[in-house]
Enzyme design. Structure first.
Site, PDB file in Angstrom:
ATOM      1  N   HIS A  48      72.804  61.113  42.295  1.00 20.86           N
ATOM      2  CA  HIS A  48      71.359  61.317  42.369  1.00 20.86           C
ATOM      3  C   HIS A  48      70.687  60.273  43.256  1.00 20.86           C
ATOM      4  CE1 HIS A  48      67.744  63.235  40.701  1.00 20.86           C
ATOM      5  NE2 HIS A  48      67.195  62.032  40.689  1.00 20.86           N
ATOM      6  N   HIS A  94      64.043  68.733  39.503  1.00 19.23           N
ATOM      7  CA  HIS A  94      64.151  68.218  38.134  1.00 19.23           C
ATOM      8  C   HIS A  94      64.895  69.271  37.318  1.00 19.23           C
ATOM      9  CE1 HIS A  94      62.202  64.867  35.609  1.00 19.23           C
ATOM     10  NE2 HIS A  94      62.793  64.332  36.649  1.00 19.23           N
ATOM     11  N   ASN A  95      66.078  69.624  37.827  1.00 23.46           N
ATOM     12  CA  ASN A  95      66.832  70.752  37.294  1.00 23.46           C
ATOM     13  C   ASN A  95      67.466  70.467  35.932  1.00 23.46           C
ATOM     14  OD1 ASN A  95      66.228  71.854  39.804  1.00 23.46           O
ATOM     15  ND2 ASN A  95      68.205  71.295  40.680  1.00 23.46           N
ATOM     16  N   HIS A  96      68.275  69.429  35.880  1.00 26.98           N
ATOM     17  CA  HIS A  96      68.986  69.132  34.635  1.00 26.98           C
ATOM     18  C   HIS A  96      68.023  68.834  33.476  1.00 26.98           C
ATOM     19  CE1 HIS A  96      72.226  68.831  37.535  1.00 26.98           C
ATOM     20  NE2 HIS A  96      73.112  68.724  36.567  1.00 26.98           N
ATOM     21  N   GLN A 244      62.904  62.298  30.331  1.00 25.28           N
ATOM     22  CA  GLN A 244      61.731  61.452  30.237  1.00 25.28           C
ATOM     23  C   GLN A 244      60.575  62.198  29.556  1.00 25.28           C
ATOM     24  OE1 GLN A 244      63.207  62.644  32.939  1.00 25.28           O
ATOM     25  NE2 GLN A 244      63.712  61.044  34.411  1.00 25.28           N
ATOM     26  N   ASP A 272      57.311  53.793  43.586  1.00 28.06           N
ATOM     27  CA  ASP A 272      57.326  54.497  42.313  1.00 28.06           C
ATOM     28  C   ASP A 272      58.612  54.167  41.556  1.00 28.06           C
ATOM     29  OD1 ASP A 272      57.409  56.602  40.337  1.00 28.06           O
ATOM     30  OD2 ASP A 272      58.571  57.783  41.767  1.00 28.06           O
ATOM     31  N   GLY A 537      63.260  64.970  51.778  1.00 32.10           N
ATOM     32  CA  GLY A 537      63.877  65.974  50.930  1.00 32.10           C
ATOM     33  C   GLY A 537      64.665  65.364  49.807  1.00 32.10           C
ATOM     34  N   ASN A 538      65.514  66.188  49.218  1.00 29.45           N
ATOM     35  CA  ASN A 538      66.201  65.818  47.996  1.00 29.45           C
ATOM     36  C   ASN A 538      67.487  66.642  47.912  1.00 29.45           C
ATOM     37  OD1 ASN A 538      66.063  66.991  44.744  1.00 29.45           O
ATOM     38  ND2 ASN A 538      66.379  64.823  45.097  1.00 29.45           N
TER      39      ASN A 538
END
Length: 737
Positions: A48, A94-96, A244, A272, A537-538
């Site tokens: 990640h 934020h899939n999982h 979270q 952040d 991106g991610n």
């Protein structure tokens, strides 16, 4: 400081580290690591955070253009939109977390991406999302759970975004059985800043204070980055503590406090605290500047008693930032954040050592060189192999199936979950707050906001046809770039840049790694050809449950600029009596089509032909004709072909049509050839519009008017069609309630 760790093999396994990693860590430290240091390396070397499986394939993305202010490598990308202003945007997954706990998983995904944007100095002004769910249609436990996930994710997105006062103006939602065990939740935020007032995540200036601001730190989200770097199994249901918990009201205060702070000259850098929390924010800030840092973890505001240095470093509690400030401004910064009722504490300072030195009540509890943590993270060139399934599906065409008449086919497609209106979703989002939304969810194709400060409009669209990506991972990824750009162009805006969210399965599977590499090649190719650089991106890997990976899903969000906010082109019929044109060449191309999926439950064939030159010509035609005031509306043709594009325009506008399309095969009204659009033109403008067509293929297909939808041999009463289009989604998703 260095207490030998018992059962090191077990500890490493819990932290997803190998014995090779452990040997590398010992070499970096020149000693045995302690548990805090193991936790730091585990988080920073996780998939990640480190992109260890993907980085080798991301190299070579086009990232530069005259309008690009900041490309990949910061919290978000930045483009110049003229008039002294910049658009700051990014998309992340934020899939999982959303699969484990849908409300908080989705909510904190929205909160996290907004922090990425406002930490750059920009006020968030628009949100989009791209959501993928499994089969919601059946009466079994799987579909019931998917409907539960839809309800939870949508509530989470709306709950957080609405409280923040940021409009959610559009997105994309699709459904496929491949997501039954692993949904995808991708969140996008765009913010506005002055182009010469961008803030960066850096910690420099020896002796400058490091300041913690925002919410207190608790144990929620512990190990979240590591959890998101693994596949799901039945045991994953116990992972709720790694999700979270968000508080949008605190984030709203944090946003306003940060924007007030940015008006001063106190800030050297700001970051952040997202994945891996205080660990990633501190190491990234110091790493970008080649600095070292001292942090006193006992000074970090705590929400719970008895927390340890390990927990402080790896907690992913939300609504927190780390600031590097100019020495001597500490009290002024504290005053700002206390005014907004937020915690603020000086917890350390920048050093010249190049090391991250952590202290706990005056005693050093970790000492790690900053640079090797990021620069020496494992960079894997994983094995790849072309998936065997591609050979079995490539030659499948409609000839393999029994023919179905067009009327039956149309009624099936117009009622499919992919096509029907998603009002049940977008009506839960505040799309009009800030009073700048011009085109919102449900109004088809790109969403648009106006920039009151300069008079321009920004168009944005999130897209990915996952069926295309399954049958051809490279061309499918390119097609996602193309479609997002076409949607933006259909609003009259010039596509400028993309951010992406690359969602794939388990990288340890050579076939998945091949799909990923091919997807990257497709994005590179399309962005170069279309002159739309990648500015951020991610990557989200391990989207797999019990060995079954999702389809390749490289979600693309394109942003474009329309120089005149008064000339935003709409995507629904505007006036009865106007003429409709079909621009572009239509062929019998059904590979990966909605038609094949819905009628024959098959995802197969050859992807429709891609022609970048034709695509740009189409974009430029619409953009230039719109500038001249010749167009009434425009909509791209994509899933479901011309028939579904026209049907959507008719349903949303409440206006019928009578249209005839020239076809080779009667089923071509559903074909999905690329580089096509439906254009509405008033009769008095037809001659001028036709003069602009040049060599583009085109045909006049009909006229707007009446209470029927007619296209070739398909007929449907408009009110009946609207009933299906607007009511189906709610009936399905609320079927359990």
């Amino acid at each position: 400081m260095s207490i030998p760790i018992e059962n090191i093999e077990k500890v490493l396994k819990q932290h997803k580290l190998s014995m090779d990693d452990y040997a590398h860590i010992k070499k970096i430290l020149s000693r045995e690591p302690n548990l805090v240091e193991i936790g730091i390396f585990s988080a920073m070397w996780s998939e990640h955070c480190s992109y260890k499986s993907s980085k080798v394939h991301l190299n070579g993305f086009p990232t530069k253009a005259p309008w690009v202010i900041q490309g990949p490598g910061e919290n978000a990308g930045v483009i110049d939109i003229g008039g002294g202003y910049a658009a700051v945007f990014k998309m992340e997954s934020h899939n999982h977390p959303s699969f484990i706990e849908p409300y908080q998983g989705a909510a904190t995904g929205v909160g996290g991406i907004m922090r990425d944007v406002f930490t750059m100095g920009a006020r968030p002004i628009a949100n989009l999302n791209a959501l993928r769910f499994g089969n919601v249609l059946n009466k079994d436990d799987i579909s019931a759970h998917q409907r539960y996930l839809v309800r939870g994710v949508v509530a989470g997105i709306g709950g957080y975004g609405n409280c923040m006062g940021v409009p959610t103006i559009g997105g994309e939602t699709s459904f496929d059985e491949c997501y039954n065990g692993n949904i995808l939740v991708n969140a996008f935020t765009l913010g506005l800043a002055k182009s010469d007032e961008i803030f960066y995540g850096r910690a420099e200036g020896i002796g400058n204070p490091v300041i913690y601001v925002g919410s207190k730190t608790g144990r929620d989200g512990l190990g979240g980055a590591v959890m998101s770097s693994d596949s799901f199994t039945e045991a994953s249901k116990s992972l709720r503590p790694t999700v979270q918990v968000g508080d949008p009201f605190t984030e709203k205060l944090l946003l306003e406090a940060c924007l007030e702070l940015f008006k001063t000259d106190y800030v050297v850098g700001i970051q952040d605290m997202g994945a891996a929390g205080l660990t990633s924010s501190s190491f990234e800030m110091a790493g970008r500047s080649g600095s070292g840092m001292i942090m006193h973890l006992d000074k970090v505001p705590a929400r719970e008693e008895g927390m340890t240095p390990y927990e402080f470093m790896l907690s992913e509690s939300q609504e927190r930032m780390l600031i590097c400030a100019r020495k001597g401004t500490e009290q002024a910064i504290i005053d700002i954040f206390e005014k907004w009722d937020l915690d603020c504490a000086v917890i350390g300072e920048v050093t010249a050592t190049g090391n991250m030195e952590l202290f706990w009540h005056g005693e050093k509890c970790a000492d790690v060189p900053v640079d090797p943590v990021s620069e020496e993270a494992p960079m894997l060139n994983r094995p790849m192999s072309r998936p065997i399934y591609l050979d079995t599906i490539a030659n499948i065409t409609l000839k393999n199936f029994d023919a179905i008449d067009n009327q039956t086919a149309f009624e099936k497609l117009i009622s499919s979950m992919e096509v029907v209106d998603k009002g049940w979703i977008y009506q839960q989002y505040d799309s009009m707050v800030q009073a700048s939304t011009v085109k919102k969810g449900g109004e088809l194709d790109a969403s648009v906001i106006r920039i009151k400060e300069t008079g321009v409009a920004l168009a944005m669209s999130a897209d990915c046809n996952v069926r295309y990506c399954y049958i051809d991972p490279k061309a499918g990824a390119a097609a996602a770039v193309i479609e997002s750009g076409r949607n933006v162009a259909m609003s009259g805006a010039t596509p400028k840049a993309i951010t992406d969210c690359l969602n794939y399965g388990n990288p340890e599977n050579p076939e998945v790694m091949w799909q990923f590499a091919q997807g990257c090649l497709g994005i590179k190719e399309a962005c170069i050809e279309l002159n739309t650089p990648v500015i951020g991106g991610n990557v989200s890997l391990y989207n797999e449950t019990n060995g079954k990976s999702v389809f390749p899903t490289p979600a693309i969000a394109m942003v474009g600029v329309n120089e005149d906010q008064h000339k935003v082109l709409l995507s629904t019929f505007q006036k009865e009596g106007n003429t409709l044109y079909l621009i572009g060449e239509s062929k019998s191309e059904f590979g990966g089509s909605l038609y094949m999926k819905e009628l024959y439950a098959t995802v197969a064939g050859t992807i429709p032909t891609i022609d970048y030159t034709l695509e740009r010509v189409l974009w430029n035609l619409v953009i230039e004709a719109n500038k001249k005031g010749l167009l009434a509306s425009a909509k791209d043709c994509s899933s479901g072909g011309v028939a579904i594009a026209l049907a959507k325009m008719a349903c949303v506008s409440g206006k019928g049509i009578k249209a005839t399309m020239n076809v080779t095969d009667t089923r071509d009204i559903f074909a999905e050839s690329m580089s096509r659009a439906i254009i509405e033109v008033a009769p008095e403008n037809c001659t001028a519009f036709e003069a602009m067509l040049g060599d583009l293929k085109s045909q006049k297909i009909g006229t707007i008017g009446g209470n029927m939808f007619t296209l070739n041999d398909v007929n449907m009463n408009l009110s009946d069609m609207q009933s299906v289009y607007y009511n189906t989604f709610k009936q399905v998703i609320e079927g359990d309630l």
